[in-house]
Design a protein around this motif. Structure first.
Motif, mmCIF file in Angstrom:
data_model
loop_
_atom_site.group_PDB
_atom_site.id
_atom_site.type_symbol
_atom_site.label_atom_id
_atom_site.label_comp_id
_atom_site.label_asym_id
_atom_site.label_seq_id
_atom_site.Cartn_x
_atom_site.Cartn_y
_atom_site.Cartn_z
ATOM 1 N N ARG A 72 0.075 5.722 0.267
ATOM 2 C CA ARG A 72 -0.855 6.770 0.070
ATOM 3 C C ARG A 72 -0.431 8.229 -0.305
ATOM 4 O O ARG A 72 0.771 8.547 0.118
ATOM 5 C CB ARG A 72 -1.518 7.202 1.612
ATOM 6 C CG ARG A 72 -2.439 8.192 1.606
ATOM 7 C CD ARG A 72 -3.227 8.599 3.038
ATOM 8 N NE ARG A 72 -2.355 9.564 3.815
ATOM 9 C CZ ARG A 72 -2.696 10.175 4.688
ATOM 10 N NH1 ARG A 72 -4.050 10.042 5.133
ATOM 11 N NH2 ARG A 72 -1.899 11.118 5.349
ATOM 12 N N GLN A 119 -5.549 6.712 -1.400
ATOM 13 C CA GLN A 119 -4.931 5.515 -0.527
ATOM 14 C C GLN A 119 -5.024 4.598 -1.825
ATOM 15 O O GLN A 119 -5.991 4.178 -2.378
ATOM 16 C CB GLN A 119 -5.815 5.151 0.489
ATOM 17 C CG GLN A 119 -5.685 3.827 1.231
ATOM 18 C CD GLN A 119 -4.288 4.036 1.959
ATOM 19 O OE1 GLN A 119 -3.981 4.998 2.674
ATOM 20 N NE2 GLN A 119 -3.349 3.136 1.887
ATOM 21 N N SER A 150 -0.442 12.117 -1.492
ATOM 22 C CA SER A 150 -1.033 13.242 -0.877
ATOM 23 C C SER A 150 -1.023 14.390 -1.961
ATOM 24 O O SER A 150 0.050 14.422 -2.716
ATOM 25 C CB SER A 150 -0.320 13.709 0.521
ATOM 26 O OG SER A 150 -0.687 12.869 1.328
ATOM 27 N N TYR A 169 -6.293 13.056 -0.918
ATOM 28 C CA TYR A 169 -5.571 11.732 -0.888
ATOM 29 C C TYR A 169 -5.764 10.751 -2.020
ATOM 30 O O TYR A 169 -6.772 10.767 -2.418
ATOM 31 C CB TYR A 169 -5.549 11.273 0.551
ATOM 32 C CG TYR A 169 -5.220 12.227 1.584
ATOM 33 C CD1 TYR A 169 -6.147 13.116 2.295
ATOM 34 C CD2 TYR A 169 -3.682 12.488 2.113
ATOM 35 C CE1 TYR A 169 -5.876 13.990 3.252
ATOM 36 C CE2 TYR A 169 -3.511 13.350 3.141
ATOM 37 C CZ TYR A 169 -4.580 14.211 3.610
ATOM 38 O OH TYR A 169 -4.345 15.128 4.661
ATOM 39 N N SER A 185 0.915 -1.193 -0.190
ATOM 40 C CA SER A 185 -0.087 0.054 -0.074
ATOM 41 C C SER A 185 0.950 1.203 0.021
ATOM 42 O O SER A 185 2.074 1.173 0.434
ATOM 43 C CB SER A 185 -0.962 -0.066 1.183
ATOM 44 O OG SER A 185 -1.909 -1.329 1.172
#
Length: 121
Positions: free
Chosen positions: A19, A82, A21, A80, A17
């Motif tokens: 994330r 994710q 921004s 964001y 994973s």
């Protein structure tokens, strides 16, 4: 126009994973619909996700549906992305964009510089 700066990209193994921004400058961030796009080497830039100014409506490309989540924090002027269950085919430069409509790339007036995401198999 709003200024956009992406961060959070990197190298991750398949199944992992990240994330991303996207920080926006200016007080008018809240009025902009926001989108994420990506461009892999040798390919055209493609739509990933979109969120309306209120956050009430969200749309995803079929290829990321169920794995990626777009969200926004108006207080932080940030959107964001994710990304879970990453696949090697997700490898690309990811761009955020402001002011556009859904998956229509050329409707967006402001773009960030992009952040590289590399998924190893």
């Amino acid at each position: 126009q709003v200024q956009l700066v992406e961060s959070g990209g990197g190298l991750v193994q398949a199944g992992g994973s990240l994330r991303l921004s996207c920080a926006a400058s200016g007080r008018t961030f809240s009025i902009y619909a926001m989108g994420w796009f990506r461009q892999a080497p040798g390919k055209e830039r493609e739509f990933v996700a979109h969120i309306t100014s209120s956050g009430a409506a969200i749309d995803y490309a079929d290829s990321v549906q169920g794995r990626f989540t777009i969200s926004r924090d108006t207080a932080k002027n940030t959107v964001y992305l994710q990304m879970n269950s990453l696949k090697p085919e997700d490898t690309a430069v990811y761009y955020c964009a402001a002011g556009g409509s859904g998956h229509y790339l050329y409707s967006y007036g402001s773009w960030g510089q992009g952040t590289q995401v590399t998924v190893s198999s």
